[in-house]
Scaffold this active site. Structure first.
Site, PDB file in Angstrom:
ATOM      1  N   GLY A 188      40.944  -9.135  38.384  1.00 38.39           N
ATOM      2  CA  GLY A 188      39.994 -10.240  38.304  1.00 38.39           C
ATOM      3  C   GLY A 188      38.929 -10.087  37.256  1.00 38.39           C
ATOM      4  O   GLY A 188      37.975 -10.836  37.232  1.00 38.39           O
ATOM      5  N   SER A 241      38.356  -4.749  47.755  1.00 37.83           N
ATOM      6  CA  SER A 241      37.146  -5.072  46.993  1.00 37.83           C
ATOM      7  C   SER A 241      36.434  -3.810  46.551  1.00 37.83           C
ATOM      8  O   SER A 241      35.215  -3.705  46.618  1.00 37.83           O
ATOM      9  CB  SER A 241      36.185  -5.923  47.838  1.00 37.83           C
ATOM     10  OG  SER A 241      36.845  -7.067  48.331  1.00 37.83           O
ATOM     11  N   ARG A 242      37.201  -2.844  46.074  1.00 39.24           N
ATOM     12  CA  ARG A 242      36.625  -1.526  45.848  1.00 39.24           C
ATOM     13  C   ARG A 242      36.373  -1.170  44.398  1.00 39.24           C
ATOM     14  O   ARG A 242      35.641  -0.221  44.114  1.00 39.24           O
ATOM     15  CB  ARG A 242      37.579  -0.470  46.438  1.00 39.24           C
ATOM     16  CG  ARG A 242      38.934  -0.378  45.737  1.00 39.24           C
ATOM     17  CD  ARG A 242      39.765   0.760  46.301  1.00 39.24           C
ATOM     18  NE  ARG A 242      39.148   2.037  46.004  1.00 39.24           N
ATOM     19  CZ  ARG A 242      39.369   2.755  44.914  1.00 39.24           C
ATOM     20  NH1 ARG A 242      40.210   2.314  43.993  1.00 39.24           N
ATOM     21  NH2 ARG A 242      38.768   3.908  44.734  1.00 39.24           N
ATOM     22  N   THR A 291      34.961  -2.470  41.481  1.00 38.40           N
ATOM     23  CA  THR A 291      33.649  -2.472  40.836  1.00 38.40           C
ATOM     24  C   THR A 291      32.721  -1.481  41.515  1.00 38.40           C
ATOM     25  O   THR A 291      31.896  -0.838  40.874  1.00 38.40           O
ATOM     26  CB  THR A 291      33.050  -3.891  40.858  1.00 38.40           C
ATOM     27  OG1 THR A 291      34.030  -4.814  40.373  1.00 38.40           O
ATOM     28  CG2 THR A 291      31.815  -3.985  39.991  1.00 38.40           C
ATOM     29  N   VAL A 296      33.035  -7.933  46.447  1.00 34.89           N
ATOM     30  CA  VAL A 296      32.842  -9.375  46.624  1.00 34.89           C
ATOM     31  C   VAL A 296      34.130 -10.159  46.803  1.00 34.89           C
ATOM     32  O   VAL A 296      34.093 -11.301  47.248  1.00 34.89           O
ATOM     33  CB  VAL A 296      32.079  -9.993  45.416  1.00 34.89           C
ATOM     34  CG1 VAL A 296      30.731  -9.354  45.244  1.00 34.89           C
ATOM     35  CG2 VAL A 296      32.892  -9.907  44.143  1.00 34.89           C
ATOM     36  N   GLY A 297      35.267  -9.573  46.448  1.00 41.54           N
ATOM     37  CA  GLY A 297      36.476 -10.396  46.313  1.00 41.54           C
ATOM     38  C   GLY A 297      37.064 -10.937  47.594  1.00 41.54           C
ATOM     39  O   GLY A 297      37.776 -11.936  47.564  1.00 41.54           O
ATOM     40  N   GLU A 298      36.836 -10.271  48.708  1.00 39.95           N
ATOM     41  CA  GLU A 298      37.553 -10.674  49.930  1.00 39.95           C
ATOM     42  C   GLU A 298      36.770 -11.569  50.859  1.00 39.95           C
ATOM     43  O   GLU A 298      37.355 -12.432  51.539  1.00 39.95           O
ATOM     44  CB  GLU A 298      38.020  -9.417  50.669  1.00 39.95           C
ATOM     45  CG  GLU A 298      39.150  -8.734  49.901  1.00 39.95           C
ATOM     46  CD  GLU A 298      39.521  -7.395  50.462  1.00 39.95           C
ATOM     47  OE1 GLU A 298      40.544  -7.324  51.158  1.00 39.95           O
ATOM     48  OE2 GLU A 298      38.787  -6.421  50.208  1.00 39.95           O
TER      49      GLU A 298
END
Lengths: 158, 290, 758
Positions: free
Chosen positions: C486, C526-527, C529, C715-717
């Site tokens: 992403g 979501s790890r 970053t 933040v992604g999930e």
């Protein structure tokens, strides 16, 4: 079995290739010509990742036989930029962060270019309906539409 | 491994002869948006593909005093761009304009949409409501038949071996006539119609309907002309009572199935809704015309 | 797009540079899994079961092997038989025996599409013909798909050695229930007795697929010396290496996996399907083998997420304090155990401060493809149920839905049902932002309604390695081991640039292969970053330390006299003006003379990942005569910790929302009576298209995570968790009808409206 010999024009260059009847234009672009920018997402014309422009018309290259390319004028994602100069849609996609994984991006860009060639002032709704044939699973389309509208404004000289 | 041959005739007679003389199955390639999907999935396994797009005149829209002639292999996108056709037959054009994405419309044709014979084909109800005809070329010569004579069931047509559709014709419109097509899909685009409804009407000066055709799609093995629904309109203005009778007639005519796109109950209920709404649009359009 | 709470103290972090891999992606040059070709490459294809459940009586591959152009054929017999063994290499627990059997059926086929054999041939057409020549004799067995049907006594049994774990005493006979999990706090029955209103409701969801646009693809090449190369798009090259090593019985060091660009994963590419097959075919044929799934194969044979039944019971006092909350979650695992029911249980009530809560979950096998992770696995289903029930509770009590949540909100110090005590969380901030947002006060028209829902995801840390190298001209390279799904590559460059004090254009981030960079846990949870970013920062800080030491040598001063500021060695405050700033490029030029190349590596197991919370607002318009639902407006408010590259954080939020909306409205697996999938394509598996959605406003609330150098939170999930309930609640507000079964497609909505008005 003997193959078809096809002479066509791709991104302004004369090109020849051999193909079997059942190969699609997408197969020929990717496998015979190593133009792997057009992507295979579904092979049934439902995702638009294989979008190219044939004789000025936006089409899915997976829905066209390679042999039908004979004598036609084909534009793919590889021809969108002029050397190092990106087309406004490409530039605005980058600036607006309108791509995440980037897989649907070539198809979207070709479709967006086709839109702006035809309609330099699309509304948001017109842009969304024109691009409905290009699936994106990453972006939710928000930044994609913004990028297309920004590119349209730049092309209009605003 | 079966070998798939390809032929691109440059005259109608040549196309007829190649189709008629084919060993095994021959399939006409028009826009290819149904054919290639079926080929890829293995649903069809033809021996020969006959590409008709190199025949002069098979792509194009002609307007003359008798109406319109549309070449069988004309991509639907061209119909949506033809100002004259849009003005005279907005329903036919909006139906053709609903066939798939812009990419699909860049290739898909009325002939393919008709001869693929899906019960849900979008352009077919509108063509039937418009009294469109198609010109069929075959070993026995040319014949002109109403569009509704072609599809006989899901995936089946009345065309004999060696025959192909070469042209569609739309008649001249009397004054105060207009058509409309609506379909129901779960999303806003990209779906096969769950229900389709086409209405074509002619009104007299006071707004009363003098002529009507109502056609439903995706609720029977082929698109169906519903005379009872038309009868509900003729002699009436489009008031609440008329709409209710139209709705009921449309629902009664449905013979839908339950499949992955819709249930019998849903299709029947929505057929009535779309018939009403399409009639509303057709009446409004007709009222605005001289 | 609003950001709140950014302090403006960073030069690079928080800006929006063009991503470093961007031009490649917009010109079609970026190489995805299917884009590589090698000389002599063969095409590999898979033969798949047409039955949902069957014994494999025999497989005869001789005719296929004899076909000219066929260079290899494999079945389960060509793979080592692996004993049951749990592994934690991918996202969620994985049993290696199950993974092996999922990749290639052994003895039984457990779903339509289950692989039974694979071939490699010199062309696609020959490979297809070879598949047709493989003769498989099946003994079809009764099948079961629905989760409660699979739990019922007498249901067809998928595994005759599956004894339910988590039940005491353990059952004596096998069943389809692989596991029962349970979490509780306090006394939920007492909690219900103390309630003045109790709601008890049942919700169901259908299986949905991650539906990434890129089908699985790989190229595998096994050398005669046993050295293997794999090129593939996956969410973790180290995961691919480990799984292939295990499934083929090879030493890990013999496999080198190069990550291609990946066209979407969302959790669905955190395991292997094709890679072990391609490797086995390559070993047998002595040539590289490329395998690419068709879209139909992706739907029929790769892991979607669970369909589920969730029963929720919530009790509250009249003024809205929840006194007891209970949920029972039954999740489909597919053919092998491993649904995300446990995280679903843990996440269900995570947003709330509850004294009495009980959550029970059942992991149930059934004749469908093995479930794979899908963005916040387990939580969207649980939250659809809980957040819908809370909405109904709010309406019953006459309370504003945000006010109800505020009254019960988890804060710092709240204990979650699964154990931890929250610290530095931002849930309340999202509720407050939602309340104040213009969307919440905007007027609505006829047939329109507004819904609110909240969500949570744990986010993880884990193992990551990163290297920072300074080049001779003072530019830098950052190498890490996580595929970029992403835009994380951009964030790695930005964080390194921030620490080094140089413009981000002078930092080039690359994703290394398994032989070129140390181990990294996969891209998921979501790890990246957070954890890989932490490793990058650590490595960059070490480089800065080294740069200061070199500067001291060059300037002939003591190291204490030096500070690093704006990309240069400057005098420390103790002695300002002692020397002119010495920029990084100047130090780099002299690296050879001051000790050698300047680079650093950090290998960490990042702890302290901060959980994420969100509150979403959704407006819909419902056509009461057709049941069609139009999304009019959507605002997603999320605590993002610190947005390194705000555009990509917004992108994650918008993308998650879009998937949640699809899950809510139209996406579902449709099976026929024989357990065959009827909609294995994008025509009838209906993901949202551009015209289905409005602009999605992403509001980033920043409550920095103090355990990350820049305050990053995953933040992604989180964004996919609230939408289903937000849409359901909005439909209720618009129509008065509450839908408890997903998807809320037009036929279901119309049927509910019709039932309510007759």
């Amino acid at each position: 079995m003997s193959k078809h010999h096809v002479s066509t024009t791709i991104n302004g260059e004369p090109v020849e290739f051999l193909c079997e009847t059942q190969q699609t234009l997408l197969d020929a672009l990717r496998d015979e010509l190593q133009l792997t920018g057009s992507k295979e997402g579904c092979s049934s014309g439902d995702c638009g990742a294989c979008s190219v422009i044939v004789d000025g018309r936006l089409v899915c290259s997976c829905l066209m036989l390679a042999v039908e390319a004979e004598g036609r004028r084909i534009e793919t994602i590889e021809g969108l930029a002029q050397g190092e100069r990106l087309h406004p849609v490409q530039k605005h996609f980058l600036e607006a962060a309108a791509l995440q994984c980037g897989f649907c991006t070539p198809g979207l860009l070709v479709a967006a270019k086709a839109l702006l060639d035809r309609n330099p002032s699309p509304t948001e709704t017109e842009a969304r309906y024109w691009l409905a044939g290009n699936l994106c699973r990453c972006t939710g389309y928000d930044k994609v539409i913004r990028a297309v509208m920004d590119a349209a404004a730049e092309i209009r000289g605003e | 491994m079966p070998m798939l041959s390809y032929s691109a005739p440059t005259t109608i007679d040549e196309a007829v002869s190649v189709l008629a003389g084919a060993n095994g199955t021959a399939k006409v390639l028009s826009g290819g948006t149904d054919l290639l999907v079926q080929l890829r999935s293995g649903r069809i396994q033809p021996d020969l593909i006959v590409d008709i797009k190199r025949i002069p005149g098979i792509i194009g829209i002609r307007q003359d005093p008798g109406g319109f002639a549309i070449g069988a292999a004309t991509p639907c996108i061209l119909l949506t761009e033809h100002q004259g056709l849009k003005a005279a037959w907005p329903g036919v054009v909006e139906a053709a304009g609903l066939i798939g994405s812009i990419q699909v419309k860049g290739r898909a044709t009325l002939a393919g949409n008709l001869c693929n014979a899906s019960p849900a084909a979008d352009s077919v109800p509108a063509l039937i409501a418009a009294r469109a005809t198609c010109v069929v070329a075959g070993p026995g010569g040319r014949r002109e038949v109403p569009v509704e004579a072609i599809a006989t069931g899901p995936g089946r047509t009345s065309l004999a071996k060696g025959e192909l559709v070469v042209e569609f014709r739309l008649p001249k419109r009397p004054p105060r006539s207009a058509d409309a097509y609506l379909r129901l899909i779960p999303r806003t685009e990209m779906d096969i119609a769950v229900v389709g409804a086409a209405v074509s009407v002619t009104l007299e000066a006071g707004g009363t309907c003098t002529e009507a055709r109502v056609v439903l799609g995706a609720v029977a093995p082929t698109a169906i002309l519903v005379p009872e629904a038309a009868a509900a309109l003729v002699g009436h203005r489009l008031d609440a009572e008329t709409l209710q009778r139209l709705d009921a007639a449309a629902r009664r005519a449905c013979k839908p199935i339950t499949d992955k796109r819709g249930t019998i109950e849903y299709r029947t209920q929505v057929a009535g809704v779309l018939a009403r709404r399409a009639a509303g649009i057709a009446f409004a359009r007709a009222g605005e015309r001289r | 797009m609003a950001t709140m709470g950014t302090q403006g103290q960073f030069k690079v972090v928080g800006t929006r540079p063009v991503r470093p891999d961007g031009v490649e992606k917009v010109t079609g040059r970026a190489a995805f899994g299917a884009d590589l070709s090698l000389p002599g490459m063969l095409v590999g294809k898979v033969k798949r079961s047409p039955h949902a459940h069957a014994r494999i009586v025999s497989i005869d591959v001789e005719k296929a092997r004899a076909l000219p152009g066929v260079k290899a054929v494999v079945t389960a017999a060509d793979f080592p038989e692996i004993a049951s063994e749990e592994a934690f290499v991918g996202e969620g627990p994985m049993n290696f025996r199950d993974l092996s059997c999922n990749c290639m059926a052994r003895g039984k086929v457990l779903y339509e599409g289950h692989a039974v054999a694979a071939v490699a041939a010199t062309s696609s057409a020959i490979a297809d013909a070879a598949l047709d020549l493989i003769e498989v004799v099946y003994e079809p067995l009764p099948h079961v798909i629905d989760v409660e049907a699979a739990m019922a006594p007498g249901a067809p049994l998928l595994h005759d050695d599956l004894i339910t774990q988590g039940v005491d005493p353990a059952p004596r006979t096998p069943s389809n229930v692989a596991k029962r999990v349970h979490f509780s706090l306090g006394d939920v029955e007492a909690g219900f007795r103390a309630a003045q209103v109790v709601l008890e409701r049942r919700y169901t969801t259908k299986p949905v697929h991650q539906a990434y646009i890129e089908p699985h693809a790989c190229v595998a090449s096994a050398g005669a010396d046993g050295q293997c190369q794999i090129w593939c798009s996956s969410q973790g090259q180290f995961m691919v290496r480990a799984y292939c090593a295990k499934l083929l019985g090879l030493p890990i060091s013999s496999i080198r996996v190069t990550p291609a660009e990946i066209g979407g994963g969302f959790g669905g590419k955190t395991l292997v399907y094709l890679e072990p097959l391609a490797l086995a075919l390559s070993k047998q044929s002595g040539r590289p083998v490329k395998m690419v799934m068709t879209r139909e194969e992706v739907f029929r044979a790769t892991g979607p997420t669970s369909g589920a039944v969730v029963e929720v019971k919530i009790g509250a006092t009249r003024n809205g304090k929840i006194t007891g909350a209970q949920a029972v979650l039954k999740y489909q695992a597919g053919a092998f155990p491993g649904s995300p029911v446990q995280p679903g249980c843990m996440a269900a009530f995570a947003m709330y401060d509850l004294d009495n809560v009980s959550v029970t979950g059942y992991d149930v096998v059934c004749n469908r493809p093995k479930v794979a992770a899908y963005r916040a696995p387990g939580a969207p289903i649980a939250s659809f149920a809980v957040e819908s029930c809370l909405d109904e509770l709010a309406r019953t009590l006459g309370l504003d839905p945000i006010a109800l949540r505020e009254k019960n909100a988890a804060k710092d110090g709240t204990r979650a049902v699964y154990g931890p005590i929250w610290k530095d969380i931002g849930y309340v901030e999202t509720l407050q932002a939602a309340k104040k947002h213009a969307h919440y006060a905007a007027p609505l028209g006829p047939n329109q309604g507004r819904g609110v829902a909240s969500g949570f995801w744990f986010n993880i840390g884990g193992e990551s390695t990163a290297e920072v190298h300074i080049n001779e001209d003072g530019t830098a390279v950052v190498v890490s081991g996580n595929p970029d799904i992403g835009g994380s590559r951009a964030s790695m460059a930005m964080m390194a640039a921030e620490v080094l004090g140089i413009p981000v254009e002078r930092v080039r981030p690359i994703v290394g292969d398994t032989s070129s960079i140390g181990y990294s846990f996969l891209t998921g949870g979501s790890r990246v970053t957070f954890a890989t970013g932490m490793a990058v920062v650590q490595a960059a800080q070490e480089v800065v330390g080294e740069l200061k030491r070199r500067a001291a040598l060059i300037l002939d001063v003591s190291p204490e006299a030096i500070e690093w500021r704006d990309g240069a060695a400057v005098p420390s405050d103790a002695d300002p003006g002692r020397f002119a700033p010495l920029p990084l490029a100047a130090i780099a030029l002299k690296a050879g003379r001051t000790g050698g190349p300047i680079s650093a590596k950090a290998s960490i197991n990042a702890q302290g990942a901060g959980p994420g919370f969100a509150t979403h607002l959704c407006d819909v318009e419902v056509d009461p005569e057709t049941g069609q639902v139009k999304i009019l407006r959507y605002t997603a408010i999320q605590d993002v910790g610190r947005a390194i590259h705000p555009s990509y954080v917004e992108g994650q939020i918008q993308g998650g929302v879009a998937q949640g909306i699809g899950w809510a409205l139209n996406e579902e697996y449709i099976y026929d009576a024989n357990g065959r999938l009827e909609n294995p394509g994008f025509l009838d598996y209906r993901v949202p298209v551009a015209s289905d959605l409005p602009m999605i406003e992403a509001v980033m609330v920043e409550v920095p995570n103090p355990r990350h150098p820049f305050g990053v939170r995953g933040v992604g999930e989180v964004p996919i968790v609230p939408p289903m309930a937000a849409v359901a609640n909005a439909i209720h507000a618009a129509t008065g009808v509450r839908l408890a079964d997903l998807p809320m497609s037009p036929p279901r909505v119309l049927a509910a409206i019709t039932r309510a008005t007759t």
